[in-house]
Design a protein around this motif. Structure first.
Motif, mmCIF file in Angstrom:
data_model
loop_
_atom_site.group_PDB
_atom_site.id
_atom_site.type_symbol
_atom_site.label_atom_id
_atom_site.label_comp_id
_atom_site.label_asym_id
_atom_site.label_seq_id
_atom_site.Cartn_x
_atom_site.Cartn_y
_atom_site.Cartn_z
ATOM 1 N N LEU A 33 -32.717 3.352 -31.115
ATOM 2 C CA LEU A 33 -33.200 4.174 -29.925
ATOM 3 C C LEU A 33 -33.778 2.224 -28.518
ATOM 4 C CD1 LEU A 33 -33.922 6.086 -27.988
ATOM 5 C CD2 LEU A 33 -35.966 5.948 -29.219
ATOM 6 N N PHE A 34 -32.474 2.777 -27.546
ATOM 7 C CA PHE A 34 -32.992 1.321 -26.199
ATOM 8 C C PHE A 34 -34.006 2.154 -25.390
ATOM 9 C CE2 PHE A 34 -30.666 -1.882 -28.476
ATOM 10 C CZ PHE A 34 -30.102 -1.437 -29.949
ATOM 11 N N GLU A 35 -34.559 1.048 -24.899
ATOM 12 C CA GLU A 35 -35.184 1.455 -23.499
ATOM 13 C C GLU A 35 -34.677 0.647 -23.130
ATOM 14 O OE1 GLU A 35 -39.792 3.345 -21.199
ATOM 15 O OE2 GLU A 35 -39.305 1.000 -22.606
ATOM 16 N N TYR A 36 -34.368 0.851 -22.260
ATOM 17 C CA TYR A 36 -33.870 0.026 -20.756
ATOM 18 C C TYR A 36 -34.642 0.122 -18.741
ATOM 19 C CZ TYR A 36 -29.845 0.000 -23.336
ATOM 20 O OH TYR A 36 -28.960 0.159 -24.300
ATOM 21 N N ILE A 37 -34.774 -0.785 -18.732
ATOM 22 C CA ILE A 37 -35.993 -1.346 -17.479
ATOM 23 C C ILE A 37 -34.849 -1.549 -16.291
ATOM 24 C CG2 ILE A 37 -37.562 -2.064 -15.820
ATOM 25 C CD1 ILE A 37 -39.364 -1.856 -18.847
ATOM 26 N N LEU A 38 -33.737 -1.486 -15.688
ATOM 27 C CA LEU A 38 -33.499 -1.693 -14.729
ATOM 28 C C LEU A 38 -33.998 -2.345 -13.154
ATOM 29 C CD1 LEU A 38 -31.702 0.522 -15.886
ATOM 30 C CD2 LEU A 38 -29.083 -0.197 -14.482
ATOM 31 N N LEU A 39 -33.915 -3.366 -13.016
ATOM 32 C CA LEU A 39 -35.291 -3.690 -11.871
ATOM 33 C C LEU A 39 -33.704 -4.731 -10.363
ATOM 34 C CD1 LEU A 39 -37.931 -6.184 -13.453
ATOM 35 C CD2 LEU A 39 -37.774 -3.613 -12.591
ATOM 36 N N TYR A 40 -33.133 -3.258 -9.680
ATOM 37 C CA TYR A 40 -31.895 -4.547 -8.505
ATOM 38 C C TYR A 40 -32.926 -5.330 -8.082
ATOM 39 C CZ TYR A 40 -29.469 -0.220 -11.285
ATOM 40 O OH TYR A 40 -29.024 0.642 -12.111
ATOM 41 N N LYS A 41 -34.244 -5.163 -7.310
ATOM 42 C CA LYS A 41 -34.373 -5.952 -6.766
ATOM 43 C C LYS A 41 -33.812 -7.453 -7.161
ATOM 44 C CE LYS A 41 -36.274 -3.465 -3.487
ATOM 45 N NZ LYS A 41 -36.329 -2.916 -2.225
ATOM 46 N N ASP A 42 -34.176 -7.562 -8.250
ATOM 47 C CA ASP A 42 -34.059 -9.186 -9.137
ATOM 48 C C ASP A 42 -32.929 -9.213 -9.673
ATOM 49 O OD1 ASP A 42 -36.821 -9.163 -8.483
ATOM 50 O OD2 ASP A 42 -37.525 -7.909 -10.580
ATOM 51 N N GLY A 43 -32.405 -8.233 -9.658
ATOM 52 C CA GLY A 43 -31.187 -8.455 -10.422
ATOM 53 C C GLY A 43 -30.681 -8.320 -11.672
ATOM 54 N N VAL A 44 -31.420 -7.281 -12.407
ATOM 55 C CA VAL A 44 -31.977 -7.846 -13.937
ATOM 56 C C VAL A 44 -31.713 -6.503 -14.670
ATOM 57 C CG1 VAL A 44 -32.687 -10.353 -13.809
ATOM 58 C CG2 VAL A 44 -34.343 -8.825 -14.461
ATOM 59 N N MET A 45 -31.807 -6.647 -15.616
ATOM 60 C CA MET A 45 -32.112 -5.451 -16.785
ATOM 61 C C MET A 45 -32.078 -5.778 -18.108
ATOM 62 S SD MET A 45 -28.779 -2.851 -18.637
ATOM 63 C CE MET A 45 -28.450 -3.666 -19.446
ATOM 64 N N PHE A 46 -34.103 -5.309 -18.659
ATOM 65 C CA PHE A 46 -34.018 -5.024 -19.937
ATOM 66 C C PHE A 46 -34.112 -4.441 -20.850
ATOM 67 C CE2 PHE A 46 -36.706 -7.562 -16.280
ATOM 68 C CZ PHE A 46 -37.360 -8.914 -17.187
ATOM 69 N N GLN A 47 -33.180 -4.994 -21.976
ATOM 70 C CA GLN A 47 -33.097 -4.108 -23.046
ATOM 71 C C GLN A 47 -34.089 -4.277 -24.202
ATOM 72 O OE1 GLN A 47 -29.644 -5.113 -25.261
ATOM 73 N NE2 GLN A 47 -28.841 -3.077 -25.728
ATOM 74 N N ILE A 48 -34.918 -2.576 -24.182
ATOM 75 C CA ILE A 48 -35.689 -3.358 -25.342
ATOM 76 C C ILE A 48 -35.493 -2.066 -26.847
ATOM 77 C CG2 ILE A 48 -38.400 -2.914 -25.764
ATOM 78 C CD1 ILE A 48 -37.992 -2.790 -22.424
ATOM 79 N N GLU A 49 -35.125 -2.445 -27.834
ATOM 80 C CA GLU A 49 -35.057 -2.245 -28.855
ATOM 81 C C GLU A 49 -36.546 -1.425 -29.660
ATOM 82 O OE1 GLU A 49 -33.792 -0.937 -32.601
ATOM 83 O OE2 GLU A 49 -35.719 -2.130 -32.909
#
Length: 166
Positions: A33-49
């Motif tokens: 199970l992953f959680e994804y936080i996509l921050l479009y204004k910063d242009g990054v995605m965090f993938q958290i296991e």
């Protein structure tokens, strides 16, 4: 109100969760199970296991894609979903064109307020992404959901494999 193609400015972020099932001959079916936080204004995605809280910080693969009906869409159908006394009218749209034999995107939206119900993306006749939308709420009650956890301060800079390590 009738659904019509529209556009919308990108949000500050998007939060999502995904479960990736994998199968190995020795241990059978397992899930990661992953959680994804996509921050479009910063242009990054965090993938958290979720089990280990390991975190990856990677560039977003592209700009915000609004959950709307694109300008060049083809109206496919209008129908009701649900049961007696609990029906909602939806419209189905696609990117199908008369010169192509198939579509690569299908979107289903409520007729009244154009809320997304389902979006399907295909490639070479295979579904590569199917998203269903539920429990939609207007606004963001808790903006802290877009704050990556402290484990992301030392995030690795490549996407984690979705295969289970065991």
């Amino acid at each position: 109100m009738e659904n019509t193609p529209s556009s919308m400015e990108g949000p500050a972020g998007f939060l999502g969760r995904a479960t990736t099932p994998t199968y190995s001959a020795s241990s059978g079916l397992s899930f990661r199970l992953f959680e994804y936080i996509l921050l479009y204004k910063d242009g990054v995605m965090f993938q958290i296991e979720q089990a280990t809280k390991l975190c990856s910080k990677i560039p977003l693969p592209g700009p915000w894609d609004p959950l709307d009906i694109p300008e060049n869409s083809t109206f496919e159908d209008e129908y009701s979903i649900g049961g007696p006394q609990e029906q909602i009218t939806v419209q189905e749209w696609s990117d199908r064109k008369s010169a192509r034999a198939y579509e690569t995107w299908i979107g289903i939206y409520t007729l009244k307020d154009c809320y997304p119900v389902q979006e399907t993306i295909t490639k070479n006749y295979s579904v590569i992404l199917s998203t269903r939308f539920f429990d939609i709420q207007l606004g963001i009650k808790d903006p802290s959901v877009f704050t990556p956890p402290s484990t992301c301060q030392t995030a690795q800079l490549e996407k984690m494999s979705e295969d289970c390590p065991w």
